[in-house]
Design a protein around this motif. Structure first.
Motif, PDB file in Angstrom:
ATOM      1  N   ARG A 270      33.982  38.016  36.809  1.00 38.98           N
ATOM      2  CA  ARG A 270      34.574  37.643  35.537  1.00 38.98           C
ATOM      3  C   ARG A 270      34.212  38.680  34.486  1.00 38.98           C
TER       4      ARG A 270
ATOM      5  N   GLN B 271      35.226  40.290  30.146  1.00 43.35           N
ATOM      6  CA  GLN B 271      36.091  40.633  29.025  1.00 43.35           C
ATOM      7  C   GLN B 271      35.629  41.990  28.526  1.00 43.35           C
TER       8      GLN B 271
ATOM      9  N   VAL C 164      34.697  29.300  31.885  1.00 41.19           N
ATOM     10  CA  VAL C 164      35.672  29.466  32.970  1.00 41.19           C
ATOM     11  C   VAL C 164      35.271  30.695  33.785  1.00 41.19           C
TER      12      VAL C 164
ATOM     13  N   TRP D  63      41.540  31.187  34.257  1.00 42.88           N
ATOM     14  CA  TRP D  63      41.520  31.952  33.011  1.00 42.88           C
ATOM     15  C   TRP D  63      42.935  32.208  32.494  1.00 42.88           C
ATOM     16  N   GLU D  64      43.874  32.397  33.403  1.00 41.05           N
ATOM     17  CA  GLU D  64      45.247  32.724  33.012  1.00 41.05           C
ATOM     18  C   GLU D  64      46.085  31.489  32.677  1.00 41.05           C
TER      19      GLU D  64
ATOM     20  N   HIS E 230      31.873  32.670  30.072  1.00 43.37           N
ATOM     21  CA  HIS E 230      32.955  33.121  29.202  1.00 43.37           C
ATOM     22  C   HIS E 230      33.821  31.940  28.755  1.00 43.37           C
TER      23      HIS E 230
ATOM     24  N   ARG F  51      37.407  30.709  27.004  1.00 44.17           N
ATOM     25  CA  ARG F  51      38.773  31.225  26.890  1.00 44.17           C
ATOM     26  C   ARG F  51      39.250  31.211  25.438  1.00 44.17           C
TER      27      ARG F  51
END
Length: 222
Positions: A138, A140, A29, A35-36, A78, A80
């Motif tokens: 993007r 994390q 994603v 993503w949310e 990435h 999720r």
């Protein structure tokens, strides 16, 4: 979990055996609004169906499910947490272990999360300033990336930041720039790197504009 069209450097794979193991598509994603989402996305549901089919067919032969939450070599793709949590259920039904291929280190996670949030916010701001060049910011923690419109532009940006501003940024995939700062990086150091990238983007934009204007003003030859 391979990504579609994923390419790896031969130097990293040539001396290692490859096995014909069952593989599940990697539903990476890229966009914040996706993503949310609290629900599984279409590509995640498709990957989950494939996993169930493979487990139903080969379950007695499969010992574990191995995945990378962030596939750096394939272009900073990435996955999720919602999808990875959903994958644990069919694995548990077939007594298949789940193994996350990730390197962890104690003590600096909270700091990395805070600085990574700041870095991602700034990458999104850069994407808004240069939408013709940058897209799909993007990340994390401190593992962040952004996609450049073309490989040529990506390589030019890396060269400008390196040669003119003494800042090393990493290529990834076909046209990504990835950020892999040390866990001890400071916010001023991140700011310096972002400033270097912004200046390189402005320089690239000016070059492109001058080239376009030169082509427009070139006299017609008979």
């Amino acid at each position: 979990m391979p990504g579609p069209g994923e390419k790896r450097s031969p130097i990293k794979t040539d001396d290692f055996p490859a096995f014909d193991w069952p593989r599940v598509p990697s539903p990476a994603v890229y966009y914040a609004e996706e993503w949310e989402s609290p629900d599984l996305l279409g590509q995640e549901l498709a990957a989950l169906r494939t996993a169930r089919e493979l487990l139903d067919r080969y379950g007695s032969e499969i010992a574990c499910f191995v995945y990378e939450p962030i596939q750096g070599e394939g272009g900073d793709r990435h996955l999720r947490p919602q999808f990875l949590s959903a994958m644990e259920l069919p694995c548990a039904d077939h007594d298949v272990l789940t193994i996350s291929e990730v390197v962890e280190s104690e003590g600096l996670f909270a700091r990395a999360a805070d600085l990574g949030s700041h870095l991602l916010t700034e990458l999104r701001r850069l994407g808004g300033e240069f939408p013709q060049i940058l897209s799909r910011p993007r990340g994390q923690g401190l593992l962040c990336a952004i996609t450049v419109a073309s490989r040529e532009q990506r390589d030019t940006l890396l060269r400008i930041t390196r040669e003119r501003y003494k800042c090393l940024l990493l290529p990834s995939g076909e046209r990504e720039i990835r950020w892999r700062p040390a866990l001890t990086v400071t916010q001023p150091e991140i700011a310096d790197a972002l400033t270097s990238l912004r200046r390189a983007l402005q320089e690239l934009t000016n070059r492109t504009r001058q080239q376009d204007e030169g082509q427009y003003l070139s006299p017609r030859r008979h």
